[in-house]
Design a protein around this motif. Structure first.
Motif, PDB file in Angstrom:
ATOM      1  N   GLY A  65       0.802  -1.226   0.000  1.00 24.35           N
ATOM      2  CA  GLY A  65       0.000   0.000   0.000  1.00 24.35           C
ATOM      3  C   GLY A  65       0.830   1.268   0.000  1.00 24.35           C
ATOM      4  O   GLY A  65       0.285   2.375   0.032  1.00 24.35           O
ATOM      5  N   VAL A  66       2.167   1.112  -0.031  1.00 25.73           N
ATOM      6  CA  VAL A  66       3.058   2.283  -0.009  1.00 25.73           C
ATOM      7  C   VAL A  66       4.043   2.182  -1.174  1.00 25.73           C
ATOM      8  O   VAL A  66       4.673   1.145  -1.385  1.00 25.73           O
ATOM      9  CB  VAL A  66       3.832   2.376   1.330  1.00 25.73           C
ATOM     10  N   GLU A  67       4.152   3.279  -1.946  1.00 23.28           N
ATOM     11  CA  GLU A  67       5.162   3.365  -3.007  1.00 23.28           C
ATOM     12  C   GLU A  67       6.304   4.243  -2.511  1.00 23.28           C
ATOM     13  O   GLU A  67       6.067   5.318  -1.969  1.00 23.28           O
ATOM     14  CB  GLU A  67       4.577   4.020  -4.264  1.00 23.28           C
ATOM     15  N   LYS A 101       4.408   7.622  -1.403  1.00 20.35           N
ATOM     16  CA  LYS A 101       2.976   7.737  -1.678  1.00 20.35           C
ATOM     17  C   LYS A 101       2.267   6.598  -0.955  1.00 20.35           C
ATOM     18  O   LYS A 101       2.559   5.424  -1.207  1.00 20.35           O
ATOM     19  CB  LYS A 101       2.713   7.664  -3.181  1.00 20.35           C
ATOM     20  N   ALA A 102       1.385   6.959  -0.034  1.00 17.66           N
ATOM     21  CA  ALA A 102       0.749   5.947   0.823  1.00 17.66           C
ATOM     22  C   ALA A 102      -0.761   5.976   0.662  1.00 17.66           C
ATOM     23  O   ALA A 102      -1.387   7.039   0.729  1.00 17.66           O
ATOM     24  CB  ALA A 102       1.125   6.195   2.279  1.00 17.66           C
ATOM     25  N   LYS A 103      -1.349   4.794   0.442  1.00 13.31           N
ATOM     26  CA  LYS A 103      -2.803   4.666   0.375  1.00 13.31           C
ATOM     27  C   LYS A 103      -3.378   4.721   1.789  1.00 13.31           C
ATOM     28  O   LYS A 103      -2.662   4.454   2.767  1.00 13.31           O
ATOM     29  CB  LYS A 103      -3.177   3.327  -0.279  1.00 13.31           C
ATOM     30  N   SER A 118       5.821  -0.023   8.157  1.00 11.57           N
ATOM     31  CA  SER A 118       7.271   0.165   8.245  1.00 11.57           C
ATOM     32  C   SER A 118       7.937  -0.122   6.911  1.00 11.57           C
ATOM     33  O   SER A 118       7.781  -1.201   6.350  1.00 11.57           O
ATOM     34  CB  SER A 118       7.867  -0.775   9.287  1.00 11.57           C
ATOM     35  N   GLY A 119       8.688   0.861   6.412  1.00 12.87           N
ATOM     36  CA  GLY A 119       9.516   0.674   5.238  1.00 12.87           C
ATOM     37  C   GLY A 119      10.924   1.147   5.548  1.00 12.87           C
ATOM     38  O   GLY A 119      11.240   1.495   6.687  1.00 12.87           O
ATOM     39  N   SER A 120      11.773   1.180   4.523  1.00 13.58           N
ATOM     40  CA  SER A 120      13.133   1.683   4.751  1.00 13.58           C
ATOM     41  C   SER A 120      13.825   1.956   3.427  1.00 13.58           C
ATOM     42  O   SER A 120      13.446   1.415   2.383  1.00 13.58           O
ATOM     43  CB  SER A 120      13.972   0.687   5.564  1.00 13.58           C
TER      44      SER A 120
END
Length: 651
Positions: free
Chosen positions: A590-592, A616-618, A627-629
């Motif tokens: 859900g996150v680009e 860009k987050a839905k 959580s991303g990185s």
């Protein structure tokens, strides 16, 4: 008066209350730069210090560094300083009558300050233990560094803003290199929070302030000390738990948590419930919790008593009535061992039900509590009490930033207080266990001093960046609050010395951040000793977060439309002169996440390169955090920056 920068109301704050260094990889034989380490001065703001403790012996240390301008007493009950403990001061500006247990001196009558100081920079003390537990050599992270204590916390009043600010003034002018402050508050305004204001002035003089996140977890949004120029520390557990075996009369063996140093004198003792030994029907509610004056001494004498947890001290009450010991049922404090003054242990409600079912099954229930033992457990994990994000002051800023050991940490203690501080306790020890983000904070303070011993010219932001980007990632499967619980992950001091790249900042970067956050221009000016600041000249582009931070955080604007965030960052090469770094992106569902450019090339040390991260987050529904990185990797280094997307409207 010209020297007064700003005025705000005084408030009173609370303290955030030896295998740990090995556990995070800083071993006795780890590489050290001893000459520079012995030039580093760490300042602690706390309850005072015990100068005669073996943790502050100055064997092998020469005179204090020439830059040291501080002093040490003389004070009441204070034996004086040496080449290890080079400074001690106390601050009590409110002129209130001190508590009878307080001494107007830098001496520690509480134990907290002695414990944090020895954790950070204590000398090596072999054969340390408490009742045979945690046997080994106690030591700080930087055993050759010098210690300066600034006593700002008192039994009568806690830790007041005016004393904290006076201590910052003193520490800055005395010449300390790192400040460790295991004290907290939830003042959301950076320009009227004493720790934030003091730490800002320290930062401008090249001094990093490390502070505890607070002990109000697992409640979300409870993290304190959240200014961006402070390094805020969560508490994690190491792979050791202190437990006691409980054997019931039916032969079943159960397990409870706590430190009980008492071997039983017989196989079994009669077992009863607090509610069954009430003085009268009127005191049954209180006796369920084994509260003072609620139970009949004749019914308690010679028995183990089962209590529900209300406030600490049930073991003291039962012992005072002639009881043998206490079984305490609780759903809190189950990851940090309490120290007991009589045979006692704490069990969860599931174990508690088994004990109560057994008691109902027989006319003469009995049990015995054995002396505590060490048990190995999976680790690290974030302590239940450790305060969580999101940051209540700045939606764009991840806090806490890093996790470090803060559960059952053994370190030096004061001879002026019993182990529990409770009425009737006769236990004293030179070393004891304590838990809290207070204990985690000096681990990071010690790691910061360790990094500075190799990188003496690095700015506070550079040291902070190195510690954050080299932290060992932790698991959101273990801690569902993810980065809001542990920040960038578990402290890894030896990796932080050579991080490869750093996110550096100066005071103007922080001023830009405050402008971006909408702070009043005159209150920002007060931090810089100016009448006002013109934010229109300093603000970054709209939609861009205003700080060169090692983490990126995006709050969702709505629950209907996607949210776009743009993060511009600049990294400085502190590794090999010729280096190439490639970006590795980890994006949750859900996150680009797009990084431009994907390759950073450096031709010499201290070269800087900039990049842009577009997130860009839905909408996330009712989920709190994703959580991303982005990790920059070269042949030698891995520089990791968490990217946190969160929903401020999530329950």
């Amino acid at each position: 008066m010209d020297e007064v920068l700003s005025v705000f109301p005084n408030q009173y704050r609370k303290l955030h209350t030896t295998r740990s260094w090995e556990f995070i990889g800083l071993k006795p034989d780890s590489k050290r730069n001893l000459k520079l380490e012995s030039d580093i001065i760490v300042g602690l703001f706390d309850t005072g210090i015990t100068p005669e403790s073996e943790s502050f012996n100055d064997e092998g240390l020469g005179p204090p560094p020439a830059k040291w301008k501080g002093s040490c007493g003389p004070f009441a009950n204070f034996s004086g300083c040496n080449n290890k403990l080079i400074g001690a001061k106390y601050f009590k500006l409110d002129q209130e009558q001190p508590d009878p247990s307080d001494i107007l001196s830098a001496i520690d009558v509480d134990g907290h300050g002695t414990h944090t100081s020895s954790t950070l920079a204590g000398s090596l003390v072999p054969n340390t233990n408490l009742y045979g537990l945690a046997q080994g050599t106690a030591r700080g992270g930087v055993p050759s560094a010098r210690v300066a204590m600034y006593k700002v916390c008192w039994a009568s009043s806690g830790c007041s803003d005016m004393d904290i600010l006076a201590a910052f003034d003193a520490a800055i002018s005395d010449g300390v290199d790192i400040i460790s402050i295991s004290i907290g508050g939830l003042t959301a305004n950076y320009t009227s929070d004493s720790i934030a204001v003091g730490a800002f002035h320290a930062m401008r003089k090249g001094i990093l302030t490390v502070a505890s996140a607070g002990n109000d977890g697992p409640r979300r949004g409870s993290v304190g000390n959240h200014a961006p120029w402070i390094l805020t520390v969560a508490a994690s557990g190491i792979d050791r738990l202190l437990r006691s075996k409980v054997v019931l009369g039916n032969g079943k063996t159960l397990s409870g948590i706590g430190v009980s140093g008492f071997e039983p004198k017989q196989n079994l003792y009669p077992l009863t419930r607090g509610v069954d030994v009430a003085k009268s029907s009127d005191t049954k509610d209180e006796s369920r919790y084994c509260l003072e004056n609620s139970m009949d001494p004749k019914k308690v004498k010679g028995k183990l008593v089962y209590c529900k947890l209300s406030t600490p001290g049930a073991d003291s009450v039962i012992k005072g009535l002639g009881g043998i010991g206490t079984l305490i049922e609780s759903e809190v404090f189950l990851d940090a061992a309490q120290i007991y003054m009589a045979p006692a242990t704490m069990v969860n409600t599931t174990t508690g039900k088994r004990i109560k079912d057994y008691m109902h099954s027989t006319k003469n229930p009995s049990a015995v509590i054995h002396k505590s033992e060490e048990v190995r457990i999976p680790a690290p994990f974030v302590a239940s009490f450790s305060s969580r994000g999101p940051n209540s002051a700045s939606q764009d800023l991840l806090k806490p930033e890093i996790a470090a050991p803060g559960i059952d940490i053994i370190a030096a203690y004061t001879p002026l207080r019993t182990l529990t501080g409770l009425k009737g306790d006769t236990q004293y020890s030179k070393f004891t266990f304590m838990s809290g983000t207070s204990m985690a904070c000096p681990h990071v303070g010690g790691a910061a001093a360790y990094v500075k011993s190799f990188r003496p010219n690095w700015s506070p932001a550079a040291i902070k960046s190195a510690l954050m980007t080299t932290a060992t990632p932790m698991s959101s499967k273990v801690d569902k609050d993810a980065e809001f619980a542990y920040g960038t992950g578990q402290l890894n001091p030896t990796r932080a010395v050579n991080p490869g790249l750093i996110y550096n900042m100066d005071d103007i970067s922080y001023i830009q951040f405050l402008c971006h956050e909408g702070y009043d221009e005159s209150s920002i000016g007060s931090l810089l000793n100016q009448k006002s600041i013109n934010c229109s000249k300093l603000l970054p582009a709209k939609g861009v977060d205003g700080i060169n931070y090692p983490t990126m955080q995006l709050p969702l604007k709505t629950n209907q439309e996607p949210t776009l965030g743009v993060f511009r960052r600049t990294v400085t090469n502190v590794g090999p002169p010729e280096s190439v770094y490639n970006a590795t992106i980890r994006a949750p569902k859900g996150v680009e996440i797009v990084v431009k450019p994907m390759i950073l090339s450096f031709s010499k040390t201290s070269h800087r390169r900039s990049f842009k991260v577009v997130v860009k987050a839905k909408p996330m529904g009712n989920k709190l955090i994703l959580s991303g990185s982005v990790t920059w990797r070269s042949s030698r280094h891995s520089v990791r920056s968490p990217i946190v997307v969160y929903n401020p409207r999530a329950n």
